[in-house]
Design an enzyme around this catalytic site. Structure first.
Site, PDB file in Angstrom:
ATOM      1  N   GLU A   1       2.819   2.998   1.427  1.00  0.00           N
ATOM      2  CA  GLU A   1       2.364   4.515   1.722  1.00  0.00           C
ATOM      3  C   GLU A   1       3.178   5.047   2.988  1.00  0.00           C
ATOM      4  OE1 GLU A   1       0.245   2.536   0.373  1.00  0.00           O
ATOM      5  OE2 GLU A   1      -0.535   3.790  -1.534  1.00  0.00           O
TER       6      GLU A   1
ATOM      7  N   HIS B   1     -12.832   6.155  -2.476  1.00  0.00           N
ATOM      8  CA  HIS B   1     -11.876   6.968  -3.596  1.00  0.00           C
ATOM      9  C   HIS B   1     -12.427   8.317  -3.667  1.00  0.00           C
ATOM     10  CE1 HIS B   1      -9.742   3.162  -4.294  1.00  0.00           C
ATOM     11  NE2 HIS B   1      -8.847   3.676  -5.104  1.00  0.00           N
TER      12      HIS B   1
HETATM   13  C1  LIG Z   1      -2.946   1.515  -0.720  1.00  0.00           C
HETATM   14  C2  LIG Z   1      -3.022   1.667  -1.959  1.00  0.00           C
HETATM   15  N1  LIG Z   1      -2.202   2.621  -2.647  1.00  0.00           N
HETATM   16  C3  LIG Z   1      -2.297   2.587  -3.975  1.00  0.00           C
HETATM   17  C4  LIG Z   1      -3.324   2.160  -4.436  1.00  0.00           C
HETATM   18  C5  LIG Z   1      -3.655   2.407  -6.184  1.00  0.00           C
HETATM   19  N2  LIG Z   1      -3.658   1.112  -6.825  1.00  0.00           N
HETATM   20  C6  LIG Z   1      -4.693   0.587  -7.345  1.00  0.00           C
HETATM   21  S1  LIG Z   1      -4.441  -1.093  -7.760  1.00  0.00           S
HETATM   22  C7  LIG Z   1      -2.703  -1.011  -7.567  1.00  0.00           C
HETATM   23  C8  LIG Z   1      -1.972  -1.947  -8.163  1.00  0.00           C
HETATM   24  C9  LIG Z   1      -1.951  -3.296  -7.532  1.00  0.00           C
HETATM   25  O1  LIG Z   1      -1.085  -3.893  -7.955  1.00  0.00           O
HETATM   26  P1  LIG Z   1      -1.345  -5.522  -7.736  1.00  0.00           P
HETATM   27  O2  LIG Z   1      -1.620  -5.696  -5.962  1.00  0.00           O
HETATM   28  O3  LIG Z   1      -0.098  -6.272  -8.343  1.00  0.00           O
HETATM   29  O4  LIG Z   1      -2.709  -6.025  -8.234  1.00  0.00           O
HETATM   30  P2  LIG Z   1      -3.080  -5.997  -9.777  1.00  0.00           P
HETATM   31  O5  LIG Z   1      -3.456  -4.659 -10.300  1.00  0.00           O
HETATM   32  O6  LIG Z   1      -1.720  -6.281 -10.586  1.00  0.00           O
HETATM   33  O7  LIG Z   1      -3.893  -7.134 -10.183  1.00  0.00           O
HETATM   34  C10 LIG Z   1      -2.691   0.462  -7.164  1.00  0.00           C
HETATM   35  C11 LIG Z   1      -1.117   0.988  -6.864  1.00  0.00           C
HETATM   36  C12 LIG Z   1      -4.551   1.652  -3.839  1.00  0.00           C
HETATM   37  N3  LIG Z   1      -5.562   1.281  -4.410  1.00  0.00           N
HETATM   38  N4  LIG Z   1      -4.384   1.464  -2.784  1.00  0.00           N
END
Ligand SMILES: Cc1ncc(C[n+]2csc(CCOP(=O)(O)OP(=O)(O)O)c2C)c(N)n1
Ligand SMILES: Cc1ncc(C[n+]2csc(CCOP(=O)(O)OP(=O)(O)O)c2C)c(N)n1
Ligand SMILES: [Mg+2]
Ligand SMILES: [Mg+2]
Lengths: 323, 364, 364, 323
Positions: free
Chosen positions: B67, B136
């Site tokens: 971000e 959130h």
């Molecule tokens: C700083 C931030 N940006 C965006 C999000 C929205 N978000 C929640 S889970 C996620 C994906 C995370 O991917 P990963 O770290 O690979 O974990 P996975 O869901 O695959 O287990 C996103 C973008 C968030 N929670 N926090």
């Protein structure tokens, strides 16, 4: 190749099956709309959490992100408290304040689950720093997804941990996706272990579908971390079978290449370990059936208890903002 | 305006935003869209659906979970004349990019005496309900509105959402656009023409003589519900949608209070140091002699948003609480109060406290 | 208290903070200090000098330029019972760590129903003067004060600075301590005993009957100067040092206004959505009938801080502007106004606008 | 080893001497308290800025941090506008709004100097992205110190740039210190080029005291960046001779190992290039004397003009907050 440790494999198998069944039960009941919070299920990824948590001692503390059910249970969390939390009950491990995205339980040694990607990583290193300052034993274990590698927080944290050689293990669950976006659309091609090198940290790559491999690598990492060798990085490949957030299969959306999910399911960590156990004579149909029956009745009871528990009273809503 | 809206299409806020994005990309070659999920099958609550197919990956850019960087990258692109629209799916994710927003985006125009500008739109989604929990469901509009150099707006209806977006991206300043998740599904008439004055200040959404209700975003809907119920006992409440939080234009509110003598401000975010503080302070300074009763404020209490729904009811002000504040300001008698309460009770139709309407099934 | 201060040593704010840090490290085994420059030869404006030599590298931790991470690392250390004091040499650097502060530090106690707490102090230095410019001279106290779960304090004198620090680190909540760079050199009496109530709320710094001046941090000094000058024409102004911005205790201000009927609030940060907004709003709500004149606010105008000193004079309110607002509130006659102006003019002794006093030679 | 290019070397030498003399003049006059803003001088580090900026074309755009005098001048900035800015004058390149820490000048191609460490790095990548979107030629060049490597912003930015193969060159000026703190107390030991690898970016290491080496490496990097090979990383070792911020020598504070600064001065980029030029016959005492005289009279004139320029009028203080 180490000798097949039947006892360890059985404990791992039991934990894998239990977590899988819990997650599937949540998925099955979620449409009832009694679990009114976002849930990020671990189905398919259990091998990493179980492999990485089983070698932990009570002194070792885990911190996780948004997808933390498997970690909570693998670390010895209370299933009823978890389900109560997801149901928004006073008996939940956060008294219903946090929901699934904030599972945490000091007694169980899951110190935090934080749904802001990367945000728990500094906390984990702070825990490791405190352990050192307080002359206490114990390693901090931070679970993260492949997406968290893109956060500045991860890099700043790894640098700090490496500089101070802090006892922390980063367990990177590489399921290849951040929500719907594959790794290749978010990061340039290079092994994820190179990220450790950037901060002077050597890493291990393992298959997250292979409980025994994860477990062995974690033991190595823990020995190193405990001996003062500084932060350790474990990169575990794995697959998420259900949608990113919520209870459903979402393969029809077409964001994964055709056949990818099917192939991933072929690599199921439970089936894999089950086959090994069968080969070794440790598992047969009868024992498996008993195990599932056992687990399912525990789950049913936990759901019943969670559901029956009281919701937090509005009169307590304003408590604990300040000390 | 009213006429053109009469003839207009009915769009949800999400659809209107999507239309605004599509038109911006169409009309302005320098415009592009960037964020986590903008190319997703779910398209940021439907607001970006199909854009990538039409405009390609160079103008609809999926981003890593970075971000801070991509907010700064958007600022940097502005230095060469681009006009980025970025989106963070929750206000909380923007907290990682406050340095870029406050130090760079808000100050580069001043620093360069207008030679450079940062004409970008930063879309932030306010979460609520379905157990979003402490990290959130923050709103934080007054934090953004505290920063000179930013523009900050909160639409309460579809046409404003689209027009704020389009006016913002055509303009010359960084605009923080706070979209309430519970509004995305709310429909309203959307004319073809963009109202170029949508960022100029508040708008009266309902006229009245007895009391002035000022609200932002989703709380405008609750205020209108309260005004409806008050009408049943003969009270006419003027409802003003604050719309633009910075720069803050309070003259229309001053004019209204000059007539009504009574003011209740309802914040979407926290009450303490919320927009209501600035509105009440300014009106008290400018119109002290016109105030027939002490001004009043509503907003979120001083605590985090809990996940459990049983804790949500006392967290979010509703039409009921607004009507209660109005009753206090007006010194209404008990019978009228009870009547208003009963009406609101009936109209609420046993809606659950943690979802905006029965079609909203979560998880997001 | 007044007695013990009489007998006390005279310390600068920086010296008092240093003493507070040393005593905290001495008394509390869980306490540690962390930040960029805490082991520097210049010791964060002298506030950390010598601490590393005495307490070692494990309790006085120099950090990489990783504000977000080390803020979060401090929060994490709290989870095991540690009590970190971190410092960012400018408020602006903290903007990189807002996510940790607002999402984690401010919410973990609530989330865990008090089973965990975040007893840390976050020292932030407000820059001013010597051409600091747009990105090194922001104050932003109301942004921090808008967040439930944080405590926020701004000392105006040495003893408060030390006591806030020590009370904060002994306590159970994250405390944001905003130190004004122009106060670091200002001396005042510091008793041996720590005042445990220093975080409980505002304090009357000068009693008066005609008007209430409420100010924070460095502006308390300007308000006291204004009150001095007003006294020459027979006006007694009560000067209240707001001190604690969150939780905000406004009862003492209400009491004062009940007597004086006149209120001027002077912010160290921006006027719009500054602390003055909350103070004026609350007082207008609670004491409308006691206000003999419209309340007034002063603070920084709605623009960035420019580097050039010729642009500083109109940026920072001084005793002159405070006296002018007071004169308006009081409806003072022209002769008295001119008299007050003359006094302030003389006392200012041709001080330069961009340095606090002649001994301050920059560059920091 | 490439042929010694006498013309290039002379241009480099001229630029090095000019920047050195400007910085020394600022240092000499700073105690007069007419330059009332923090200044981070480049004395000792000129080799990097000059070596990296001379190969740039007018299309290439530079973004820098707090220490940007050398970059501004090397990129062709206006000396009088720079000194006027430091004096807080209306004729300054930012009209006195920014001071030394915000030198920027769109015409000169220095798009921003940002005193928040790491904060300009995303801006630089945004510039590169815009170049690509607008089908315009030109590379974005971001200068950063060894301290900026510790910021999350750098890592997030490098990942994004590498993913999109954007035309950006990161020039890392490794002077071994962040204020008073040496590198070894801020980062674990490993070559700084490993940081690039973490994001799939190969880097070059050069001596920042060797103008010709920096110049050659920069040319290589620019060719690569222009041809679509993605971000380039140049790590240049260098030394800061004066205090971090301000005009004075601060070696007496003892934060550097004894003799380090003296050794650094032996590696002076000006002396080194001067020696090469003398050996090649391009430089002799007479020409050197003329150069210094030339440069000094330019500097004196620029100081005089800057000093004489009007301060910004308070009446304009509120302008340009909004468009
Ligand atoms: C700083 C931030 N940006 C965006 C999000 C929205 N978000 C929640 S889970 C996620 C994906 C995370 O991917 P990963 O770290 O690979 O974990 P996975 O869901 O695959 O287990 C996103 C973008 C968030 N929670 N926090
Ligand atoms: C985010 C941030 N943290 C701290 C500072 C204070 N600061 C200014 S310059 C500097 C050192 C930077 O070191 P480096 O990047 O190596 O550049 P150098 O000064 O050596 O040229 C620091 C810590 C800052 N400006 N920004
Ligand atoms: Mg993933
Ligand atoms: Mg350096």
């Amino acid at each position: 190749m180490a000798k097949f440790d039947r006892d360890l494999a059985w404990r791992g198998y039991r934990a894998l099956v239990r977590i899988r069944e819990v997650e599937l039960a949540i998925a099955a009941r979620y449409p009832d709309q009694e679990m009114r919070c976002p849930v990020h299920l671990s189905v398919g990824q259990e091998g990493v959490a179980v492999g990485a948590c089983l070698p932990l001692s009570a002194d070792d503390l885990v911190l996780a992100g948004h997808r933390s059910h498997a970690q909570y249970l693998a670390k010895g969390g209370d299933l009823t408290a978890m389900l109560a939390e997801i149901h928004g009950r006073e008996t939940g491990c956060c008294g219903g304040r946090g929901g699934s995205m904030h599972l945490l339980d000091v007694e169980a040694g899951l110190l935090a689950s934080i749904p802001i990607v990367g945000s728990h990583l500094p906390l984990a290193v702070g825990v490791a720093l405190a352990r050192r300052q307080r002359r206490e034993p114990g390693v901090a274990v931070a679970f993260l997804g492949d997406g968290a590698v893109e956060t500045g927080a991860f890099h700043e944290t790894l640098n700090f941990a490496a500089l101070h050689r802090l006892p922390v293990v980063f367990v990177l669950e590489d399921n290849g996706y951040s929500v719907y976006t594959p790794l290749a659309e978010r990061q340039p091609p290079r092994p994820l272990t190179d990220v450790g090198l950037s901060h002077g940290v050597e890493g291990q790559s393992v298959s997250g579908d292979d409980f025994l491999e994860v477990h062995a690598a974690m033991e190595t990492a823990l020995v190193a971390a405990r001996s003062g060798a500084g932060p350790q990085l474990l990169v575990a490949s794995t697959s998420r079978w259900l949608e990113h957030c919520g209870p459903y299969d979402d393969d029809h959306l077409g964001y994964r290449p055709q056949g990818e999910l099917e192939r991933a399911k072929q690599r199921c960590p439970i089936r894999r370990l089950g086959d090994q156990l069968r080969k070794s004579g440790e598992l047969d149909d009868r024992r498996e059936k008993a195990l599932y029956a056992d687990v399912r009745s525990e789950i049913d009871a936990a759901f019943a208890a969670a559901f029956a528990a009281p919701q937090p009273s509005a009169a307590t809503a304003a408590e604990h903002v300040y000390g | 305006m009213a006429d053109s809206l009469q003839a207009a299409r009915l769009l949800s806020v999400a659809e209107a935003i999507r239309e605004g994005l599509e038109r911006a990309l169409d009309e302005i070659p320098e415009a592009f869209v960037m964020g986590e999920g903008v190319t997703d099958p779910k398209g940021i609550f439907g607001t970006t659906t199909g854009l990538m197919d039409r405009f390609g990956k160079e103008r609809v850019i999926e981003t890593p979970i970075s971000e801070n960087a991509f907010t700064g990258i958007a600022v940097g692109a502005c230095l060469l004349g681009q006009r980025p629209i970025i989106v963070h799916q929750r206000v909380e994710f923007m907290l990682l990019a406050m340095e870029q927003l406050i130090n760079n985006a808000a100050k580069l125009r001043y620093l360069t005496r207008g030679r450079q500008s940062v004409p970008m739109v930063i879309r932030l989604v306010i979460g609520r309900g379905w157990g979003q929990g402490p990290q959130h469901a923050q709103s934080l509009e007054s934090v953004f509105a505290a920063i000179p150099g930013l523009k900050v707006a909160m639409p309460s209806r579809a046409v404003d959402a689209r027009d704020m977006l389009m006016t913002g991206i055509r303009g010359g300043d960084p605009l923080v656009l706070l979209e309430h998740r519970w509004l995305h599904g709310v429909r309203g008439p959307v004319a073809d023409d963009v109202d170029p004055d949508v960022l100029s200040g508040p708008v009266v959404r309902r006229e009245g003589e007895d009391l002035t209700l000022v609200a932002t975003s989703y709380m405008v809907l609750e205020a209108l519900r309260a005004a409806d119920a008050l009408a049943a006992v003969g009270i006419t409440a003027e409802v003003i949608d604050l719309r633009v939080l910075r720069p803050l234009e309070l003259a229309p509110i001053g004019e209204s209070v000059r007539r009504t003598g009574r003011l209740v401000v309802i914040d979407t975010g926290h009450r303490t140091l919320g927009m209501g503080a600035e509105v009440v302070a300014t009106i008290s300074e400018r119109q002290l002699s016109h105030l027939k009763a002490p001004p009043r404020r509503l907003g979120l209490p001083d605590r985090p948003a809990a996940s459990a729904r049983s804790l949500a009811a006392s967290f979010y002000p509703r039409a009921e609480e607004i009507a209660r504040e109005a009753a206090e300001a007006l010194g209404m008698d008990t019978e009228d109060r009870l009547h208003v309460e009963r009406i609101l009770d009936e109209r609420r139709e046993h809606r659950l406290v943690d979802v905006p309407d029965p079609s909203f099934q979560g998880p997001f």
